[in-house]
Design a protein around this motif. Sequence first.
Motif, PDB file in Angstrom:
ATOM      1  N   ALA A 150      -7.884   1.982   2.506  1.00  0.00           N
ATOM      2  CA  ALA A 150      -8.640   1.694   1.268  1.00  0.00           C
ATOM      3  C   ALA A 150      -7.720   0.993   0.263  1.00  0.00           C
ATOM      4  O   ALA A 150      -8.114   0.012  -0.387  1.00  0.00           O
ATOM      5  CB  ALA A 150      -9.214   2.986   0.687  1.00  0.00           C
ATOM      6  N   ARG A 151      -6.485   1.479   0.139  1.00  0.00           N
ATOM      7  CA  ARG A 151      -5.521   0.810  -0.760  1.00  0.00           C
ATOM      8  C   ARG A 151      -5.192  -0.588  -0.242  1.00  0.00           C
ATOM      9  O   ARG A 151      -5.091  -1.545  -1.002  1.00  0.00           O
ATOM     10  CB  ARG A 151      -4.225   1.628  -0.854  1.00  0.00           C
ATOM     11  CG  ARG A 151      -4.308   2.843  -1.754  1.00  0.00           C
ATOM     12  CD  ARG A 151      -2.936   3.218  -2.329  1.00  0.00           C
ATOM     13  NE  ARG A 151      -1.952   3.542  -1.306  1.00  0.00           N
ATOM     14  CZ  ARG A 151      -1.859   4.711  -0.683  1.00  0.00           C
ATOM     15  NH1 ARG A 151      -2.720   5.683  -0.989  1.00  0.00           N
ATOM     16  NH2 ARG A 151      -0.936   4.932   0.217  1.00  0.00           N
ATOM     17  N   ARG A 210      -7.082  -2.531   1.498  1.00  0.00           N
ATOM     18  CA  ARG A 210      -8.222  -3.432   1.311  1.00  0.00           C
ATOM     19  C   ARG A 210      -8.158  -4.086  -0.070  1.00  0.00           C
ATOM     20  O   ARG A 210      -8.438  -5.269  -0.240  1.00  0.00           O
ATOM     21  CB  ARG A 210      -9.537  -2.661   1.473  1.00  0.00           C
ATOM     22  CG  ARG A 210     -10.772  -3.548   1.536  1.00  0.00           C
ATOM     23  CD  ARG A 210     -12.034  -2.722   1.709  1.00  0.00           C
ATOM     24  NE  ARG A 210     -12.100  -2.019   2.985  1.00  0.00           N
ATOM     25  CZ  ARG A 210     -12.465  -2.580   4.142  1.00  0.00           C
ATOM     26  NH1 ARG A 210     -12.810  -3.841   4.168  1.00  0.00           N
ATOM     27  NH2 ARG A 210     -12.494  -1.876   5.256  1.00  0.00           N
ATOM     28  N   ARG A 211      -7.739  -3.297  -1.072  1.00  0.00           N
ATOM     29  CA  ARG A 211      -7.577  -3.826  -2.433  1.00  0.00           C
ATOM     30  C   ARG A 211      -6.482  -4.896  -2.464  1.00  0.00           C
ATOM     31  O   ARG A 211      -6.676  -5.987  -2.981  1.00  0.00           O
ATOM     32  CB  ARG A 211      -7.242  -2.659  -3.367  1.00  0.00           C
ATOM     33  CG  ARG A 211      -6.897  -3.019  -4.773  1.00  0.00           C
ATOM     34  CD  ARG A 211      -6.756  -1.759  -5.613  1.00  0.00           C
ATOM     35  NE  ARG A 211      -8.067  -1.205  -5.955  1.00  0.00           N
ATOM     36  CZ  ARG A 211      -8.769  -1.585  -7.019  1.00  0.00           C
ATOM     37  NH1 ARG A 211      -8.293  -2.500  -7.836  1.00  0.00           N
ATOM     38  NH2 ARG A 211      -9.942  -1.060  -7.270  1.00  0.00           N
ATOM     39  N   TRP A 212      -5.327  -4.585  -1.855  1.00  0.00           N
ATOM     40  CA  TRP A 212      -4.215  -5.554  -1.873  1.00  0.00           C
ATOM     41  C   TRP A 212      -4.512  -6.785  -1.022  1.00  0.00           C
ATOM     42  O   TRP A 212      -4.060  -7.881  -1.326  1.00  0.00           O
ATOM     43  CB  TRP A 212      -2.904  -4.891  -1.424  1.00  0.00           C
ATOM     44  CG  TRP A 212      -2.294  -4.001  -2.480  1.00  0.00           C
ATOM     45  CD1 TRP A 212      -1.996  -2.675  -2.342  1.00  0.00           C
ATOM     46  CD2 TRP A 212      -1.931  -4.364  -3.805  1.00  0.00           C
ATOM     47  NE1 TRP A 212      -1.466  -2.196  -3.516  1.00  0.00           N
ATOM     48  CE2 TRP A 212      -1.410  -3.206  -4.426  1.00  0.00           C
ATOM     49  CE3 TRP A 212      -1.993  -5.542  -4.547  1.00  0.00           C
ATOM     50  CZ2 TRP A 212      -0.952  -3.200  -5.745  1.00  0.00           C
ATOM     51  CZ3 TRP A 212      -1.545  -5.541  -5.859  1.00  0.00           C
ATOM     52  CH2 TRP A 212      -1.031  -4.375  -6.439  1.00  0.00           C
ATOM     53  N   ARG A 213      -5.276  -6.592   0.051  1.00  0.00           N
ATOM     54  CA  ARG A 213      -5.656  -7.760   0.861  1.00  0.00           C
ATOM     55  C   ARG A 213      -6.478  -8.734   0.018  1.00  0.00           C
ATOM     56  O   ARG A 213      -6.293  -9.951   0.094  1.00  0.00           O
ATOM     57  CB  ARG A 213      -6.462  -7.330   2.099  1.00  0.00           C
ATOM     58  CG  ARG A 213      -6.781  -8.491   3.029  1.00  0.00           C
ATOM     59  CD  ARG A 213      -7.680  -8.087   4.193  1.00  0.00           C
ATOM     60  NE  ARG A 213      -9.026  -7.739   3.748  1.00  0.00           N
ATOM     61  CZ  ARG A 213     -10.055  -7.563   4.556  1.00  0.00           C
ATOM     62  NH1 ARG A 213      -9.901  -7.700   5.865  1.00  0.00           N
ATOM     63  NH2 ARG A 213     -11.242  -7.232   4.077  1.00  0.00           N
ATOM     64  N   LYS A 214      -7.366  -8.206  -0.810  1.00  0.00           N
ATOM     65  CA  LYS A 214      -8.168  -9.089  -1.684  1.00  0.00           C
ATOM     66  C   LYS A 214      -7.263  -9.808  -2.669  1.00  0.00           C
ATOM     67  O   LYS A 214      -7.395 -11.016  -2.899  1.00  0.00           O
ATOM     68  CB  LYS A 214      -9.230  -8.262  -2.433  1.00  0.00           C
ATOM     69  CG  LYS A 214     -10.274  -9.128  -3.117  1.00  0.00           C
ATOM     70  CD  LYS A 214     -11.262  -9.680  -2.113  1.00  0.00           C
ATOM     71  CE  LYS A 214     -12.287 -10.614  -2.735  1.00  0.00           C
ATOM     72  NZ  LYS A 214     -11.831 -12.015  -2.790  1.00  0.00           N
ATOM     73  N   VAL A 215      -6.311  -9.054  -3.243  1.00  0.00           N
ATOM     74  CA  VAL A 215      -5.366  -9.656  -4.199  1.00  0.00           C
ATOM     75  C   VAL A 215      -4.572 -10.784  -3.530  1.00  0.00           C
ATOM     76  O   VAL A 215      -4.335 -11.836  -4.142  1.00  0.00           O
ATOM     77  CB  VAL A 215      -4.407  -8.575  -4.757  1.00  0.00           C
ATOM     78  CG1 VAL A 215      -3.294  -9.198  -5.585  1.00  0.00           C
ATOM     79  CG2 VAL A 215      -5.180  -7.544  -5.567  1.00  0.00           C
ATOM     80  N   ALA A 234       0.831  -1.211   0.000  1.00  0.00           N
ATOM     81  CA  ALA A 234       0.000   0.000   0.000  1.00  0.00           C
ATOM     82  C   ALA A 234       0.867   1.262   0.000  1.00  0.00           C
ATOM     83  O   ALA A 234       0.466   2.299  -0.513  1.00  0.00           O
ATOM     84  CB  ALA A 234      -0.936  -0.007   1.208  1.00  0.00           C
TER      85      ALA A 234
END
Length: 336
Positions: free
Chosen positions: A215-216, A218-223, A68
């Motif tokens: 917020a950033r 959260r995106r990488w956690r999904k990835v 992030a």
Amino acid sequence: MIDLRSDTVTRPTQAMYEAMCAAPVGDDVWGDDPTVNAFERAVAEAAGKEDALLFPSGTQSNLVALMAHCGRGDEYIVGQQAHTYGFEGGGAAVLGSIQPQPVENADDGTLPLDKIRAAIKIDDFHFARTRLLALENTIGGKVVSQDYMQQATTLAREHGLATHLDGARLFNAAVATDTPLAALCAPFDSVSLCFSKGLGAPVGSVLAGSTELIARARRWRKVAGGGMRQSGILAAACWHALEHHMAGLADDHRRAETLARGMAELPGVTITSQATNMVFADFPAEHVAPLADWLRENGILIDLLESARLVTHLDISDADIDRVIAVMQAYFNRHG
Ligand SMILES: *Cc1c(COP(=O)(O)O)cnc(C)c1O
């Protein structure tokens, strides 16, 4: 078994199981697990940050924090002994395309400021872009002073770097120094906290930081595959640990001190460090294997090497410490 290999070996208490069973849950990837949402808000508040995000592990929380903060071809400055650099499979480089710039840790766990300064690259296309300073507290059980943290993060900011704290055992530092968690987190843009170490939850770490950073993340956690569903069950365990197991860390620290004092009496054994819930000791090479066997036969598990680390935790009592010292003494009485 009396298990001193790590503070990760604790089992959930009955009360923790009950808290998990009672937790209302939803699908957290859809954002509607009420226990996760409330727990993340509570941790954000305790850490003094805008937002927070639950992860299955500290490794993933650290990795996602680095991703992030840094993009491909960016670099982070990190201790040679740091967990993110040495003990997470090289994830920052492997999965994040982030180049680590390790710096030798001083004995107290800090990165000397002149070495940090020297490691920061000028803006030149030959070099990776230095983007982040990552520190750790506690490190090897040692609490890093707030004075140092202020100086190091100020230096980082002067050079336009973001700052991350691997606070896997920051709760130990908070209890050992009687400092509010938020004060320890304040110098840093992001902080990763583990609930599966001294606090005794089965699973769970939290990354805290600004709304925008989370917020950033959260995106990488999904990835990274860390988007979980009815994870309120896990959040409930972590929350229970936060509310009921924090004070017990002081007992862990006291027991580690007692253990170190007892072990220092053993012939040929040198205590190289004792801080918070950790004891580091050197054992004579010829005794390592037979002593490990003897301990195991007597129900004691230690990751025994010539340089060994022993860790106290929730499932270790005063009586357990007395027994470990007595069993070690019995060994040396026969072989010493
Ligand atoms: C344990 C630990 C981690 C990683 O946590 P896991 O949940 O085991 O992935 C990160 N940093 C430090 C300092 C740790 O001790």
